[in-house]
Design an enzyme around this catalytic site. Sequence first.
Site, short mmCIF file in Angstrom:
data_model
loop_
_atom_site.label_atom_id
_atom_site.label_comp_id
_atom_site.label_asym_id
_atom_site.label_seq_id
_atom_site.Cartn_x
_atom_site.Cartn_y
_atom_site.Cartn_z
NE ARG A 1 -44.84 25.41 50.21
CZ ARG A 1 -46.14 25.12 50.24
NH1 ARG A 1 -46.74 24.58 49.20
NH2 ARG A 1 -46.85 25.40 51.32
CG ASP B 1 -35.75 17.34 27.58
OD1 ASP B 1 -35.12 18.41 27.44
OD2 ASP B 1 -35.36 16.43 28.34
#
Length: 382
Positions: A53, A175
């Site tokens: 993780r 973005d």
Amino acid sequence: MQHDAKLSPATLAAQGTGATPMPHRDIVPPIHLATTFERAEDGSLPGGRIYARDASPAYDPAEALLCELEGGARAALFASGMAAASAVLLALKPGARIVAPHDMYWSLRNWMIGFAANWQIALDFYADAAELAALLQRPADLVWVETPANPTWEILDIARAAELAHAAGARLVVDSTVPTPVFTRPLALGADVVMHSATKYLNGHSDVVAGVLVTRAEDDFWARIKTARAAGGAVLGPFEAWLLNRGLRTLFPRVRTAAASALRIAQHFEHHPALLAVLYPGLPSHRGHDIACRQMEGGFGAMLSLRVRGGEDAARRVAGAVKIFRRATSLGSVESLIEHRGPIEGPGTRCPLDLLRLSVGIEDSDDLIADLEQALQQANEP
């Protein structure tokens, strides 16, 4: 063997940066499934990892390649584009101020509004470069840019936005899902972080949901982003990471082919009598064309929108009449998609209800043009 840094980005992508896994020297990197890693007798970590993780070896190939393609210091994969964007916002401190565009990915815009309200974050929206400059007359912490902006494909000057953001004390996040590093490298234009919904062009096969952030500097803000990923658990599975890396190897030919078709479609339909407008930054008639020519190198992307004469009902009929385009949400894959976008976004949308959003794939452009022609004709028959 690692490739020479002077090789073109297309070559680096095709060969996955040239890194060859040891000891077998696999041409295709293996899938790493391990979730935990053994310590040495003294408690140290000879493999440099504790738990998947935090840092899975499954991420290494794609993150290394995306750093190369974007010219960044570090990259981080996430479970989705929304997870990547959320990590940026979660890295902000209480009382921060965000400046974001009105026209952007609808789900992120809505989430951003709720996040700001719940976390005591100031949030201001801008419609164009002039409004952005006015809003940045006072301090800010984060400026969000999406260019070309979904679904009208408006263009914002990234270099100018970076100047304004930095003068206001803010970081600029771009973005860049639609242009991809094939056509635009925001970090080279002054952005601090670039974000992609890797579900789209980076993977390119409609079979992975993923996101990625690439940072220009490995600073405290990046450390907080990485903590948000690990603590929040918004991590990508190893098989999905492997599929993403596979998709990246064909990024350049896929995106270039699709963009060339999108330009041809836009040019063909620009003055079509059944349409009010064709929205595509590659057309000289697009108001952002000059800026796009400066910051999009080699192409203008594979997304365009058609505004259908006759309003919402006419647009719905056209979308219902296509035979090659698939009626589906999303973008950036090998198949061409069409979506009557406004009703999908729902109440409060700024999207014109006569707008059809097209994601152009890699099919023959003559077939796609013929499909749209017959759909427009069929929709206008009595």
